[in-house]
Design a protein around this motif. Structure first.
Motif, PDB file in Angstrom:
ATOM      1  N   VAL A 102      95.652  42.085  91.509  1.00 43.65           N
ATOM      2  CA  VAL A 102      94.815  42.887  92.120  1.00 43.65           C
ATOM      3  C   VAL A 102      94.593  44.221  91.578  1.00 43.65           C
ATOM      4  O   VAL A 102      95.616  44.404  91.096  1.00 43.65           O
ATOM      5  N   LEU A 103      93.487  44.643  91.196  1.00 43.34           N
ATOM      6  CA  LEU A 103      93.298  45.904  90.921  1.00 43.34           C
ATOM      7  C   LEU A 103      92.575  46.550  91.899  1.00 43.34           C
ATOM      8  O   LEU A 103      91.639  46.752  92.408  1.00 43.34           O
ATOM      9  N   GLN A 104      93.676  47.938  92.357  1.00 41.16           N
ATOM     10  CA  GLN A 104      92.875  48.472  93.161  1.00 41.16           C
ATOM     11  C   GLN A 104      93.009  49.952  93.085  1.00 41.16           C
ATOM     12  O   GLN A 104      94.071  50.491  92.088  1.00 41.16           O
ATOM     13  N   GLY A 105      92.223  50.855  93.606  1.00 39.60           N
ATOM     14  CA  GLY A 105      92.108  52.107  92.487  1.00 39.60           C
ATOM     15  C   GLY A 105      91.602  53.109  94.031  1.00 39.60           C
ATOM     16  O   GLY A 105      90.732  52.676  94.966  1.00 39.60           O
ATOM     17  N   GLY A 106      91.132  54.089  94.093  1.00 37.28           N
ATOM     18  CA  GLY A 106      90.502  56.123  95.242  1.00 37.28           C
ATOM     19  C   GLY A 106      89.023  54.622  94.526  1.00 37.28           C
ATOM     20  O   GLY A 106      89.022  54.148  93.907  1.00 37.28           O
ATOM     21  N   GLU A 107      88.474  55.286  95.788  1.00 36.43           N
ATOM     22  CA  GLU A 107      86.887  54.792  95.704  1.00 36.43           C
ATOM     23  C   GLU A 107      86.430  55.691  94.978  1.00 36.43           C
ATOM     24  O   GLU A 107      86.375  56.994  94.852  1.00 36.43           O
ATOM     25  N   ARG A 108      85.220  55.147  94.270  1.00 44.00           N
ATOM     26  CA  ARG A 108      84.410  56.050  92.912  1.00 44.00           C
ATOM     27  C   ARG A 108      83.538  55.081  92.854  1.00 44.00           C
ATOM     28  O   ARG A 108      83.154  54.113  92.560  1.00 44.00           O
ATOM     29  N   ASP A 109      81.827  55.715  92.878  1.00 42.28           N
ATOM     30  CA  ASP A 109      80.826  54.945  93.330  1.00 42.28           C
ATOM     31  C   ASP A 109      79.823  55.681  91.689  1.00 42.28           C
ATOM     32  O   ASP A 109      78.548  55.047  91.915  1.00 42.28           O
ATOM     33  N   ASP A 110      80.140  55.887  90.753  1.00 44.20           N
ATOM     34  CA  ASP A 110      79.185  56.629  89.695  1.00 44.20           C
ATOM     35  C   ASP A 110      78.727  55.654  88.439  1.00 44.20           C
ATOM     36  O   ASP A 110      79.808  54.603  88.519  1.00 44.20           O
ATOM     37  N   ASN A 111      78.316  55.878  87.886  1.00 38.33           N
ATOM     38  CA  ASN A 111      77.668  54.285  86.405  1.00 38.33           C
ATOM     39  C   ASN A 111      79.258  54.321  85.642  1.00 38.33           C
ATOM     40  O   ASN A 111      79.048  53.676  85.825  1.00 38.33           O
ATOM     41  N   GLU A 112      79.812  55.418  85.754  1.00 33.63           N
ATOM     42  CA  GLU A 112      80.821  55.012  84.593  1.00 33.63           C
ATOM     43  C   GLU A 112      82.023  54.449  84.712  1.00 33.63           C
ATOM     44  O   GLU A 112      82.331  53.564  84.768  1.00 33.63           O
ATOM     45  N   ARG A 116      83.178  50.687  84.179  1.00 32.84           N
ATOM     46  CA  ARG A 116      84.576  49.886  83.583  1.00 32.84           C
ATOM     47  C   ARG A 116      84.958  49.152  84.096  1.00 32.84           C
ATOM     48  O   ARG A 116      85.942  48.637  83.757  1.00 32.84           O
ATOM     49  N   ILE A 117      84.715  48.957  85.441  1.00 33.75           N
ATOM     50  CA  ILE A 117      85.184  47.466  86.335  1.00 33.75           C
ATOM     51  C   ILE A 117      85.170  46.819  85.278  1.00 33.75           C
ATOM     52  O   ILE A 117      85.594  45.991  85.782  1.00 33.75           O
ATOM     53  N   ASP A 118      83.520  46.664  85.024  1.00 35.02           N
ATOM     54  CA  ASP A 118      82.525  45.431  84.863  1.00 35.02           C
ATOM     55  C   ASP A 118      83.231  44.802  82.961  1.00 35.02           C
ATOM     56  O   ASP A 118      83.486  43.579  83.378  1.00 35.02           O
ATOM     57  N   ASN A 119      83.873  45.693  82.376  1.00 31.03           N
ATOM     58  CA  ASN A 119      84.147  45.303  81.243  1.00 31.03           C
ATOM     59  C   ASN A 119      85.690  45.073  81.541  1.00 31.03           C
ATOM     60  O   ASN A 119      86.134  44.019  80.890  1.00 31.03           O
TER      61      ASN A 119
END
Ligand code: SAH
Ligand code: SF4
Length: 361
Positions: A102-112, A116-119
């Motif tokens: 499980v990859l868990q973290g704070g919420e962000r929705d910027d392009n970077e 990054r998650i995609d990669n």
């Protein structure tokens, strides 16, 4: 007259039944737990699945009133684990035969962040020969982003509704467009439509929360046809706005017991879903997660975050296992699951039978 035996024989449980089950104590509580344990054994056997949990960043754009890493808490040192360390942790999970992470973290929705998650998804799939299952838990995103990540290899998503009662939701979140209840529902719906195994959950023992709210939460999971649930006790954090309402809270041990009741009720209500034994249970009772496994949960999420950063991911206080390396956690988990008379299933994704039944229609 209402009693636990009569209720447990019913084909369909209603709100009143659930309230009774959540409130029962003593002998009746034992009967409830034995029953939920029986359902678990019959429907899903003794298997327990591991999800290696990587809490990769505490940077968050949100301000949930209960959470220690909320944006406005300036007392937190922010971290963002480098990609290479995340990939190492994923490799550790793969090498140790964990079926998924499980990859868990704070919420962000910027392009970077989206990029990054995609990669990371693509790289984790590659390093594990497509074998490691990946669950994401990084909050509310657009449907397009969810779809993109799905196409890159994520197949499960965890997004707790926190409370299915709109009024209570706004007592624990700021009432603004960045914390919209409707948007959270929209996200859950989008995740299901895209094809994710969709997980949600609530916190238990929140200020202002009633037993009726909790019974409604259980019915909400059923109504929404959810595939997996993770729910844990609310644990106060001193640097959050909700801390000022701590005088309304029941003692932690009661929140713990209520969480076990919720798990037992949910196992009876939704027999074939995955139910996680939340880490927050362990913050109150050192063998809290094993107790949850014993009465009906079937998923455990050992923390495999690199140790340096663990202590900084303090959603609540007294978070357990913040100073142990992944290896130590690994061997203690296996022992603990045996104690609960269950068996760890290695190298399996451990998808819920419910998900397949739902997809077949
Ligand atoms: N940012 C993502 C994932 C990280 S938070 C999200 O919010 O979905 C993961 C979960 O931690 C939340 O869903 C919440 O239910 C839980 N959590 C946060 N603060 C908590 C607290 N004080 N006590 C118990 N659980 C908490
Ligand atoms: Fe951010 Fe999740 Fe904490 Fe809310 S619960 S502040 S979204 S990390």
């Amino acid at each position: 007259m209402m009693n636990i035996q009569n209720i447990l024989q019913k084909e369909k449980l209603n709100k009143e039944d659930l309230i009774y089950m959540l409130s029962c104590r003593g002998e009746e509580e034992k009967i409830l737990y034995n029953f939920s344990k029986g359902v678990r054994e019959e429907e899903i056997g003794q298997s327990v699945y591991l999800r290696g949990l990587i809490e990769f960043s505490n940077i968050c754009k949100k301000d949930c009133l209960y959470c220690g890493i909320r944006k406005s808490n300036s007392d937190v040192k922010r971290f963002n684990i480098e990609d290479k360390h995340i990939l190492n942790a994923a490799k550790f999970a793969y090498d140790n035969k964990y079926g998924s992470i499980v990859l868990q973290g704070g919420e962000r929705d910027d392009n970077e962040f989206i990029e990054r998650i995609d990669n990371l998804l693509k790289k984790i799939k590659k390093l594990s020969n497509n074998k490691l299952g990946i669950t994401l838990s990084v909050g509310e995103q657009s449907k397009e982003t969810y779809k993109r990540w799905y196409d890159s290899g994520a197949h499960r998503y965890l997004l707790r509704i926190e409370s299915s009662d709109r009024d209570l939701y706004y007592k624990i979140h700021p009432n603004d467009e960045n914390h919209s209840f409707e948007n959270r529902l929209r996200c859950l719906k989008d995740l299901q439509d895209i094809g994710y195994q969709t997980g949600t959950g609530v916190m238990i023992g929140l200020p202002h929360q009633t037993i009726e709210n909790l019974a409604n939460d259980l019915l909400f999971f059923k109504e929404f046809n959810i595939d997996m649930v993770g729910m844990g006790p609310y644990i106060e954090h001193k640097d959050t706005p909700l801390y000022s309402e701590r005088n309304l809270l029941m003692p932690q041990i009661d929140r713990f017991n209520l969480t076990l009741h919720m798990i037992a009720c949910l196992r009876i209500l939704m027999k074939d879903i995955n139910i996680a034994a939340a880490t927050a249970l362990q913050a109150i009772d050192p063998i809290g997660r094993e107790k949850a496994i014993n009465i009906g949960a079937n998923v455990i999420m050992p923390n495999i975050t690199p140790t340096d950063e663990r202590a900084l991911y303090q959603l609540y206080q007294n978070k357990p296992c913040t100073d142990e390396g992944a290896d130590e956690c690994y061997s203690c988990i296996e022992q603990r699951i045996k104690m609960a008379h269950c068996e760890v299933k290695y190298e399996e994704w451990g998808d819920s039978p419910h998900y397949y039944r739902r997809r077949k229609g």
